[in-house]
Design a protein around this motif. Structure first.
Motif, mmCIF file in Angstrom:
data_model
loop_
_atom_site.group_PDB
_atom_site.id
_atom_site.type_symbol
_atom_site.label_atom_id
_atom_site.label_comp_id
_atom_site.label_asym_id
_atom_site.label_seq_id
_atom_site.Cartn_x
_atom_site.Cartn_y
_atom_site.Cartn_z
ATOM 1 N N THR A 68 64.265 -0.659 88.140
ATOM 2 C CA THR A 68 65.181 -1.091 89.206
ATOM 3 C C THR A 68 65.652 -2.532 88.967
ATOM 4 N N GLU A 69 64.661 -3.337 88.614
ATOM 5 C CA GLU A 69 65.000 -4.735 88.337
ATOM 6 C C GLU A 69 65.974 -4.840 87.167
ATOM 7 N N GLN A 70 65.671 -4.040 86.124
ATOM 8 C CA GLN A 70 66.560 -4.059 84.958
ATOM 9 C C GLN A 70 67.935 -3.558 85.329
ATOM 10 N N THR A 71 67.978 -2.495 86.145
ATOM 11 C CA THR A 71 69.290 -1.943 86.551
ATOM 12 C C THR A 71 70.062 -2.960 87.379
ATOM 13 N N THR A 72 69.312 -3.678 88.249
ATOM 14 C CA THR A 72 69.984 -4.699 89.065
ATOM 15 C C THR A 72 70.561 -5.810 88.183
ATOM 16 N N LYS A 73 69.713 -6.147 87.237
ATOM 17 C CA LYS A 73 70.202 -7.173 86.324
ATOM 18 C C LYS A 73 71.428 -6.692 85.552
ATOM 19 N N ASP A 74 71.383 -5.401 85.101
ATOM 20 C CA ASP A 74 72.536 -4.857 84.376
ATOM 21 C C ASP A 74 73.767 -4.863 85.260
ATOM 22 N N ALA A 75 73.560 -4.521 86.539
ATOM 23 C CA ALA A 75 74.710 -4.522 87.445
ATOM 24 C C ALA A 75 75.272 -5.929 87.607
ATOM 25 N N GLN A 76 74.332 -6.877 87.704
ATOM 26 C CA GLN A 76 74.797 -8.267 87.831
ATOM 27 C C GLN A 76 75.544 -8.695 86.567
ATOM 28 N N LYS A 77 74.976 -8.287 85.442
ATOM 29 C CA LYS A 77 75.649 -8.638 84.185
ATOM 30 C C LYS A 77 77.026 -7.974 84.090
ATOM 31 N N ALA A 78 77.063 -6.714 84.594
ATOM 32 C CA ALA A 78 78.374 -6.057 84.553
ATOM 33 C C ALA A 78 79.372 -6.772 85.443
ATOM 34 N N GLU A 79 78.886 -7.259 86.566
ATOM 35 C CA GLU A 79 79.788 -7.997 87.450
ATOM 36 C C GLU A 79 80.248 -9.306 86.782
ATOM 37 N N VAL A 80 79.251 -9.950 86.132
ATOM 38 C CA VAL A 80 79.631 -11.182 85.416
ATOM 39 C C VAL A 80 80.658 -10.876 84.330
ATOM 40 N N ALA A 81 80.384 -9.709 83.628
ATOM 41 C CA ALA A 81 81.337 -9.309 82.575
ATOM 42 C C ALA A 81 82.699 -9.034 83.165
ATOM 43 N N GLU A 82 82.717 -8.423 84.307
ATOM 44 C CA GLU A 82 84.011 -8.139 84.926
ATOM 45 C C GLU A 82 84.716 -9.424 85.337
ATOM 46 N N SER A 83 83.864 -10.343 85.892
ATOM 47 C CA SER A 83 84.487 -11.603 86.344
ATOM 48 C C SER A 83 84.945 -12.464 85.159
ATOM 49 N N ASN A 84 84.262 -12.257 84.067
ATOM 50 C CA ASN A 84 84.600 -13.064 82.890
ATOM 51 C C ASN A 84 85.422 -12.279 81.856
ATOM 52 N N ALA A 85 85.895 -11.102 82.327
ATOM 53 C CA ALA A 85 86.663 -10.285 81.395
ATOM 54 C C ALA A 85 87.885 -11.035 80.854
ATOM 55 N N LYS A 86 88.330 -11.895 81.715
ATOM 56 C CA LYS A 86 89.539 -12.606 81.301
ATOM 57 C C LYS A 86 89.257 -13.556 80.159
ATOM 58 N N ILE A 87 87.926 -13.925 80.091
ATOM 59 C CA ILE A 87 87.638 -14.848 78.992
ATOM 60 C C ILE A 87 86.886 -14.113 77.888
ATOM 61 N N ILE A 88 86.982 -12.722 77.934
ATOM 62 C CA ILE A 88 86.283 -11.909 76.961
ATOM 63 C C ILE A 88 86.712 -12.222 75.541
ATOM 64 N N ASN A 89 87.848 -12.694 75.536
ATOM 65 C CA ASN A 89 88.400 -12.945 74.210
ATOM 66 C C ASN A 89 87.601 -14.009 73.497
ATOM 67 N N THR A 90 87.139 -14.959 74.319
ATOM 68 C CA THR A 90 86.428 -16.069 73.729
ATOM 69 C C THR A 90 84.953 -15.768 73.539
ATOM 70 N N LYS A 91 84.478 -14.745 74.296
ATOM 71 C CA LYS A 91 83.044 -14.447 74.199
ATOM 72 C C LYS A 91 82.796 -13.003 73.769
ATOM 73 N N ALA A 92 83.627 -12.462 72.970
ATOM 74 C CA ALA A 92 83.513 -11.061 72.557
ATOM 75 C C ALA A 92 82.221 -10.810 71.806
ATOM 76 N N ASP A 93 81.905 -11.733 70.929
ATOM 77 C CA ASP A 93 80.656 -11.536 70.167
ATOM 78 C C ASP A 93 79.426 -11.497 71.085
ATOM 79 N N GLN A 94 79.497 -12.422 72.074
ATOM 80 C CA GLN A 94 78.364 -12.450 73.010
ATOM 81 C C GLN A 94 78.295 -11.173 73.860
ATOM 82 N N SER A 95 79.467 -10.659 74.226
ATOM 83 C CA SER A 95 79.511 -9.404 74.990
ATOM 84 C C SER A 95 78.994 -8.241 74.164
#
Length: 564
Positions: free
Chosen positions: A356-383
């Motif tokens: 559950t904790e891992q899933t929550t973290k994944d969800a948070q990370k997905a939200e961060v990814a969504e919020s930072n999608a606009k800067i995905i270009n600069t952090k593609a390797d990290q993604s």
């Protein structure tokens, strides 16, 4: 006679006694009648023989004197023919009466010599009288007078002398007959008096003897029956006889002896049964006859019923004992299984919390990814690195889901065993009857808990299957995301859309994992309750086992009759 009368039947005693009394009085009556008969015969003989003989000789003598007187008058009355005629008629009458009296004396007088003399004298007298009357008829009164004096009077006096002798003899016969009658009368009176006195004495003696022979045994039997009625059987019957009272005394003595033997036998059987010995038998079964037989049958029925009941209690106790032992072992196994279940559930809970904790973290990370999608270009390797980590996490979730499936299968198996153990416990409790009623309630509660565990395990299985399905779906999505990550740089809008889908999937996974965690908590609560119930059931089983041993020790105090 006394001994013989004692052995007569009562009816025969009374009949014999009355017959003896009647015989005595009958003898008295017969003696009296015989005496009266003798006196009557004596009087009859007196009247018909001595008295008549005496009367006949008197009459004869009177007739002789009358004839002599009339002949003498005739010889002196020569001038009176009428008077002579009257006297001749009277003389003829007297002579006829003399013939009658002489004929009577000839028939009844006992002294034949005197009768012979009388008849000879009468013939001579008759001849002399005839001559005198012939002289009278001839008118020679003087010669008639002379013949009268010289011949007829002499012959007549001879007749009178003989008649006097006959009279004396008759007088003696009359006196002898009279004295004999008096003697017979006195003898009869004495005999009648003696027989009457003897009859009275015999009657009194027989009455006294009969009264004693009847009242003595009756009083003894009355006292004996009174003592028996008051419950005192220590009685002694001494009367012996062959009559009805002797038979009654003998039968009463037999009855007392029988009761004296039956009562101790009944007391022995009841005391032994009261002391717990049901293997005893009557010591005098031959005494229980007639209406005494139901007593023996009732004691046998009581003994058999109690022995059978105690045997059944012993068998039931053994069965309950065995069932309690099995149930105690089953409850211990159940408690151990519940402990193992609780341990597995704790591990599963920890794993679920991690997922559950891992899933929550994944969800948070997905939200961060969504919020930072606009800067995905600069952090593609990290993604891309994050996506690879996500793939690894998804694989871990899938592996943990498989482990949860194994644990659920284990829980399901324990629930099935618990249900089966509850069914067996219910059956054993039903066999135990009233003693296993409390145990049946425990078994029912265990079955209910087992059913709830099975339902909870099924619900958990469904949730885990749903989670696994979602994890697999998320794994495929992550894989697709990873494969598409190389294309993110070329198509950012598609990456943003995929990240948005991943965020939604992660949120669903988070919700699902929360539901799984809630179900696991329910399972943990049920298992803890099952464990507590199993421990309580184990304690009750041990207590039931101890009570069965106590019941066995109580039943062992009874000595039961062995079954064939």
């Amino acid at each position: 006679m006394k001994k013989k009368l004692l052995n007569y039947k009562i009816g025969k005693k009374l009949t014999t006694s009355f017959n003896i009394v009647i015989a005595c009085f009958t003898l008295t009556i017969l003696v009296s009648i015989f005496g009266l008969f003798l006196i009557g015969n004596n009087l009859n003989y007196f009247y018909k023989t001595p008295y008549r003989n005496n009367l006949a000789q008197y009459q004869y003598r009177r007739d002789v004197h009358s004839v002599m007187k009339n002949i003498l008058w005739i010889t002196n009355l020569s001038d009176d023919p009428n008077k002579i005629s009257q006297l001749r008629e009277e003389i003829d009458k007297n002579m006829a009466d003399q013939e009658v009296q002489l004929d009577f004396l000839n028939k009844n007088f006992a002294d034949k010599d005197l009768l012979t003399e009388l008849n000879t004298a009468m013939e001579a007298n008759k001849e002399a009288r005839t001559r005198v009357l012939e002289y009278v008829d001839a008118g020679d009164f003087e010669q008639a007078f002379r013949s009268f004096n010289e011949d007829y009077s002499v012959k007549a006096n001879e007749v009178l002398n003989i008649l006097s002798k006959i009279g004396d003899y008759a007088e003696e016969d009359v006196s002898s007959t009279y004295n004999q009658a008096n003697i017979i009368k006195v003898i009869i009176i004495i005999i009648a008096f003696l027989t009457s006195v003897a009859a009275i004495l015999i009657a009194l003696t027989i009455g006294k003897l009969l009264t004693k022979q009847l009242t003595t045994p009756i009083l003894e039997l009355e006292n004996v029956t009174k003592s028996i009625a008051e419950g005192d059987l220590k009685v002694d019957i001494t009367y012996e006889s062959k009559d009805e009272l002797g038979s009654l005394a003998t039968n009463l003595k037999k009855m007392v002896v029988m009761i004296q033997r039956i009562i101790p036998d009944i007391e022995y059987c009841l005391v032994e049964m009261g002391n717990g010995n049901f293997a005893i038998k009557s010591q005098n079964t031959d005494l229980y006859i007639g209406d005494y037989l139901p007593i023996l049958l009732a004691m046998r029925s009581i003994k058999a019923t109690l022995s059978e009941s105690l045997s059944q209690i012993r068998d039931a106790s053994a069965q309950v004992n065995s069932g309690a032992l099995n149930m105690s072992q089953g409850a211990q196994n159940l408690a151990e299984g519940a402990t193992e279940q609780a341990s597995s559930i704790e591990e599963l809970t920890a794993t679920i919390e991690d997922v559950t904790e891992q899933t929550t973290k994944d969800a948070q990370k997905a939200e961060v990814a969504e919020s930072n999608a606009k800067i995905i270009n600069t952090k593609a390797d990290q993604s891309k690195s994050y996506m690879e980590n996500m793939v690894i996490s998804m694989e871990k979730i899938s592996g943990l889901s498989a482990q949860i499936e194994v644990i659920i299968n284990t829980i399901d198996g324990i629930a099935s065993q618990t249900n089966l153990l509850s069914l067996n416990a219910s059956i054993e409790a039903a066999r135990a009857g009233e003693a296993g009623r409390g145990f049946a309630v425990v078994a029912a509660e265990i079955g209910k808990l087992a059913s709830e565990s099975a339902r909870a395990a099924q619900t958990t299985r469904m949730l885990i299957e749903s989670t696994v399905h979602e994890v697999e779906s998320g794994s495929r999505t992550v894989k697709e995301t990873s494969e598409s990550l190389n294309d993110v740089l070329s198509n950012l809008d598609e990456i943003i859309s995929s990240i948005h889908e991943q965020v939604e999937s992660s949120q669903k996974q988070s919700v699902t994992m929360n539901e799984i965690q809630s179900a696991i908590e329910q399972i943990s609560s049920v298992i803890q309750s099952t464990s507590a119930t199993a421990e309580e059931s184990s304690a009750i089983s041990e207590e039931l086992f101890a009570q069965c041993e106590s019941l066995d020790s109580l039943i062992d105090q009874f000595k039961l009759e062995k079954k064939n």
